[in-house]
Design a protein around this motif. Structure first.
Motif, PDB file in Angstrom:
ATOM      1  N   GLY A  60       0.795  -1.223   0.000  1.00 41.99           N
ATOM      2  CA  GLY A  60       0.000   0.000   0.000  1.00 41.99           C
ATOM      3  C   GLY A  60       0.827   1.271   0.000  1.00 41.99           C
ATOM      4  N   THR A  61       2.143   1.139  -0.167  1.00 40.55           N
ATOM      5  CA  THR A  61       2.999   2.326  -0.208  1.00 40.55           C
ATOM      6  C   THR A  61       2.679   3.171  -1.434  1.00 40.55           C
ATOM      7  OG1 THR A  61       4.768   1.117   0.918  1.00 40.55           O
ATOM      8  CG2 THR A  61       5.383   3.133  -0.255  1.00 40.55           C
ATOM      9  N   VAL A  62       2.420   2.492  -2.560  1.00 40.45           N
ATOM     10  CA  VAL A  62       2.027   3.178  -3.788  1.00 40.45           C
ATOM     11  C   VAL A  62       0.681   2.621  -4.235  1.00 40.45           C
ATOM     12  CG1 VAL A  62       4.338   3.751  -4.567  1.00 40.45           C
ATOM     13  CG2 VAL A  62       3.379   1.522  -5.146  1.00 40.45           C
ATOM     14  N   LEU A  63      -0.103   3.463  -4.878  1.00 33.43           N
ATOM     15  CA  LEU A  63      -1.409   3.052  -5.377  1.00 33.43           C
ATOM     16  C   LEU A  63      -1.354   2.664  -6.848  1.00 33.43           C
ATOM     17  CD1 LEU A  63      -3.608   5.789  -3.675  1.00 33.43           C
ATOM     18  CD2 LEU A  63      -3.215   3.432  -2.921  1.00 33.43           C
ATOM     19  N   TYR A  64      -0.412   3.258  -7.566  1.00 33.13           N
ATOM     20  CA  TYR A  64      -0.291   2.964  -8.989  1.00 33.13           C
ATOM     21  C   TYR A  64       1.124   3.275  -9.445  1.00 33.13           C
ATOM     22  CZ  TYR A  64      -0.677   3.481 -14.047  1.00 33.13           C
ATOM     23  OH  TYR A  64      -0.482   3.372 -15.400  1.00 33.13           O
ATOM     24  N   VAL A  65       1.669   2.411 -10.289  1.00 32.73           N
ATOM     25  CA  VAL A  65       2.955   2.657 -10.940  1.00 32.73           C
ATOM     26  C   VAL A  65       2.823   2.206 -12.389  1.00 32.73           C
ATOM     27  CG1 VAL A  65       5.430   2.198 -10.979  1.00 32.73           C
ATOM     28  CG2 VAL A  65       4.205   2.214  -8.788  1.00 32.73           C
ATOM     29  N   GLY A  66       3.169   3.070 -13.320  1.00 35.28           N
ATOM     30  CA  GLY A  66       3.087   2.713 -14.729  1.00 35.28           C
ATOM     31  C   GLY A  66       4.182   3.391 -15.524  1.00 35.28           C
ATOM     32  N   LEU A  67       4.608   2.750 -16.600  1.00 31.21           N
ATOM     33  CA  LEU A  67       5.616   3.324 -17.484  1.00 31.21           C
ATOM     34  C   LEU A  67       4.940   3.808 -18.758  1.00 31.21           C
ATOM     35  CD1 LEU A  67       8.633   3.881 -17.960  1.00 31.21           C
ATOM     36  CD2 LEU A  67       8.745   1.658 -19.114  1.00 31.21           C
ATOM     37  N   ASP A  68       4.968   5.105 -18.990  1.00 29.82           N
ATOM     38  CA  ASP A  68       4.285   5.724 -20.125  1.00 29.82           C
ATOM     39  C   ASP A  68       5.238   6.033 -21.263  1.00 29.82           C
ATOM     40  OD1 ASP A  68       2.049   5.656 -18.593  1.00 29.82           O
ATOM     41  OD2 ASP A  68       1.673   7.802 -18.586  1.00 29.82           O
ATOM     42  N   SER A  69       4.710   5.930 -22.470  1.00 30.05           N
ATOM     43  CA  SER A  69       5.383   6.440 -23.663  1.00 30.05           C
ATOM     44  C   SER A  69       4.364   7.294 -24.408  1.00 30.05           C
ATOM     45  CB  SER A  69       5.889   5.295 -24.545  1.00 30.05           C
ATOM     46  OG  SER A  69       4.807   4.502 -25.012  1.00 30.05           O
ATOM     47  N   GLN A  70       4.834   8.084 -25.358  1.00 32.87           N
ATOM     48  CA  GLN A  70       3.933   8.970 -26.074  1.00 32.87           C
ATOM     49  C   GLN A  70       3.156   8.216 -27.159  1.00 32.87           C
ATOM     50  OE1 GLN A  70       6.102  12.988 -26.906  1.00 32.87           O
ATOM     51  NE2 GLN A  70       7.666  11.394 -26.828  1.00 32.87           N
ATOM     52  N   TYR A  71       1.882   8.508 -27.244  1.00 32.06           N
ATOM     53  CA  TYR A  71       1.075   8.018 -28.364  1.00 32.06           C
ATOM     54  C   TYR A  71       1.125   9.054 -29.485  1.00 32.06           C
ATOM     55  CZ  TYR A  71      -2.803   6.065 -31.030  1.00 32.06           C
ATOM     56  OH  TYR A  71      -3.575   5.517 -32.033  1.00 32.06           O
ATOM     57  N   VAL A  72       1.026  10.321 -29.101  1.00 30.48           N
ATOM     58  CA  VAL A  72       1.267  11.426 -30.019  1.00 30.48           C
ATOM     59  C   VAL A  72       2.592  12.054 -29.595  1.00 30.48           C
ATOM     60  CG1 VAL A  72       0.473  13.685 -30.825  1.00 30.48           C
ATOM     61  CG2 VAL A  72      -1.184  11.854 -30.399  1.00 30.48           C
ATOM     62  N   ASN A  73       3.576  12.040 -30.451  1.00 27.84           N
ATOM     63  CA  ASN A  73       4.927  12.456 -30.079  1.00 27.84           C
ATOM     64  C   ASN A  73       5.069  13.978 -30.060  1.00 27.84           C
ATOM     65  OD1 ASN A  73       6.717   9.958 -29.777  1.00 27.84           O
ATOM     66  ND2 ASN A  73       5.636   9.554 -31.698  1.00 27.84           N
ATOM     67  N   ASN A  74       5.141  14.533 -28.850  1.00 31.02           N
ATOM     68  CA  ASN A  74       5.421  15.953 -28.676  1.00 31.02           C
ATOM     69  C   ASN A  74       6.898  16.196 -28.412  1.00 31.02           C
ATOM     70  OD1 ASN A  74       2.708  16.318 -28.885  1.00 31.02           O
ATOM     71  ND2 ASN A  74       2.366  16.903 -26.762  1.00 31.02           N
ATOM     72  N   ALA A  75       7.634  15.132 -28.152  1.00 30.35           N
ATOM     73  CA  ALA A  75       9.063  15.209 -27.881  1.00 30.35           C
ATOM     74  C   ALA A  75       9.705  13.974 -28.489  1.00 30.35           C
ATOM     75  CB  ALA A  75       9.310  15.291 -26.378  1.00 30.35           C
ATOM     76  N   ALA A  76      10.943  13.702 -28.141  1.00 28.55           N
ATOM     77  CA  ALA A  76      11.650  12.557 -28.702  1.00 28.55           C
ATOM     78  C   ALA A  76      10.857  11.273 -28.459  1.00 28.55           C
ATOM     79  CB  ALA A  76      13.029  12.447 -28.065  1.00 28.55           C
ATOM     80  N   PRO A  77      10.671  10.429 -29.481  1.00 27.37           N
ATOM     81  CA  PRO A  77       9.915   9.184 -29.325  1.00 27.37           C
ATOM     82  C   PRO A  77      10.491   8.252 -28.259  1.00 27.37           C
ATOM     83  CG  PRO A  77      10.174   9.703 -31.646  1.00 27.37           C
ATOM     84  CD  PRO A  77      11.056  10.657 -30.890  1.00 27.37           C
ATOM     85  N   SER A  78      11.759   8.438 -27.905  1.00 20.69           N
ATOM     86  CA  SER A  78      12.391   7.567 -26.914  1.00 20.69           C
ATOM     87  C   SER A  78      12.053   7.967 -25.479  1.00 20.69           C
ATOM     88  CB  SER A  78      13.914   7.588 -27.087  1.00 20.69           C
ATOM     89  OG  SER A  78      14.426   8.901 -26.917  1.00 20.69           O
ATOM     90  N   LEU A  79      11.275   9.020 -25.281  1.00 25.48           N
ATOM     91  CA  LEU A  79      10.940   9.461 -23.933  1.00 25.48           C
ATOM     92  C   LEU A  79      10.096   8.417 -23.215  1.00 25.48           C
ATOM     93  CD1 LEU A  79      11.116  11.903 -21.942  1.00 25.48           C
ATOM     94  CD2 LEU A  79       8.855  12.562 -22.787  1.00 25.48           C
ATOM     95  N   ARG A  80      10.462   8.109 -21.970  1.00 27.87           N
ATOM     96  CA  ARG A  80       9.720   7.182 -21.125  1.00 27.87           C
ATOM     97  C   ARG A  80       9.503   7.834 -19.766  1.00 27.87           C
ATOM     98  NH1 ARG A  80       9.575   5.662 -25.491  1.00 27.87           N
ATOM     99  NH2 ARG A  80       9.963   3.570 -26.358  1.00 27.87           N
ATOM    100  N   CYS A  81       8.278   7.728 -19.243  1.00 28.94           N
ATOM    101  CA  CYS A  81       7.943   8.373 -17.978  1.00 28.94           C
ATOM    102  C   CYS A  81       7.359   7.369 -16.995  1.00 28.94           C
ATOM    103  CB  CYS A  81       6.939   9.505 -18.198  1.00 28.94           C
ATOM    104  SG  CYS A  81       7.595  10.900 -19.141  1.00 28.94           S
TER     105      CYS A  81
END
Length: 254
Positions: A178-199
């Protein structure tokens, strides 16, 4: 750099921020799309912007969650500010682009709100994720962290692979606690920056949970041998990391 720092925010996102009942991470996880809308609002207009959001966006988002159009939504206010950065935003998630657009269409029917008109900057993002885990806690998200880096452009898939191998067991453990409620790795579907960006998008039930998460991350990294550390940190472009910390003001999930 300003555009990159802006994109870092997501999540916003996530939706960054709202726990959805997903299975543990595996190859069968459905794609989740997230639309993020952010504004840079002058301090004198913060209260007005928040009031507009509560009256115009939140009721629509609540209705769309209830009827299954979207999985979740959140509104948030940045805690750590920068001269060129955003101050307020909202995000909503769906398993389809159509679901995201239905919310956007409803919100736009009322036209721009006074707080939005006062904003000096505005930008939208459309993200996707297939790597996520949500905890079993019934608590609501209170804080959001987004950690964005550029994966190595020649092998961007290596970033997710390294995260899964070296950090994900800790992620799943902290989720169960219960320390975190959600963790996810996002990438862009519409590229506003470098396609290699991961969040990496993380939502917490409290500020105390952020401290517990940091302790767990540091402990995991501290146990790695030098070869593993090189592999883990070597999956991202050096000095490309940018962080976001925000307070979640409203949220809802199916």
């Amino acid at each position: 750099m300003r555009r990159f720092a802006a994109l870092v925010v997501l999540w916003f996102v996530a939706v960054i921020a709202v726990p959805v009942v997903f299975s543990q991470m595996d190859q069968s996880q459905p794609v989740v799309y997230t639309y993020v809308s952010q504004f840079q609002v002058p301090r004198a207009n913060w209260a007005e912007f928040s009031e507009n959001t509560e009256k115009s966006f939140v009721p629509i988002a609540d209705k769309m969650v209830a009827d299954g159009t979207i999985l979740s939504y959140s509104t948030f206010e940045h805690i750590v500010h920068t001269p060129e950065g955003f101050t307020h935003g909202s995000a909503w998630s769906s398993t389809s682009i159509a679901g995201l657009m239905k919310v956007l269409d409803e919100v736009r029917k009322a036209g721009p709100q006074p707080g939005q008109i006062a904003a000096t900057r505005h930008e939208d993002y459309l993200m996707q994720t297939t790597m996520y885990v949500a905890g079993n806690s019934s608590g609501m998200p209170a804080y959001l962290r987004v950690v964005c880096q550029n994966a190595k452009p020649d092998k961007p898939e290596g970033y997710a692979a390294a995260l899964k191998k070296y950090l994900w067991p800790m992620v799943e453990d902290q989720s169960k606690k219960g320390t975190v409620l959600y963790v996810g790795l996002d990438s862009q579907y519409v590229n506003n920056a470098a396609p290699s960006l991961r969040c990496l998008v993380i939502s917490y039930p409290s500020a105390d949970s952020m401290d517990k998460w940091a302790t767990a991350v540091n402990a995991t990294l501290g146990k790695m041998n030098q070869s593993d550390r090189d592999a883990f940190f070597g999956a991202a472009v050096t000095d490309s990391r940018r962080d976001v910390m925000a307070r979640i003001t409203h949220s809802g999930h199916k």
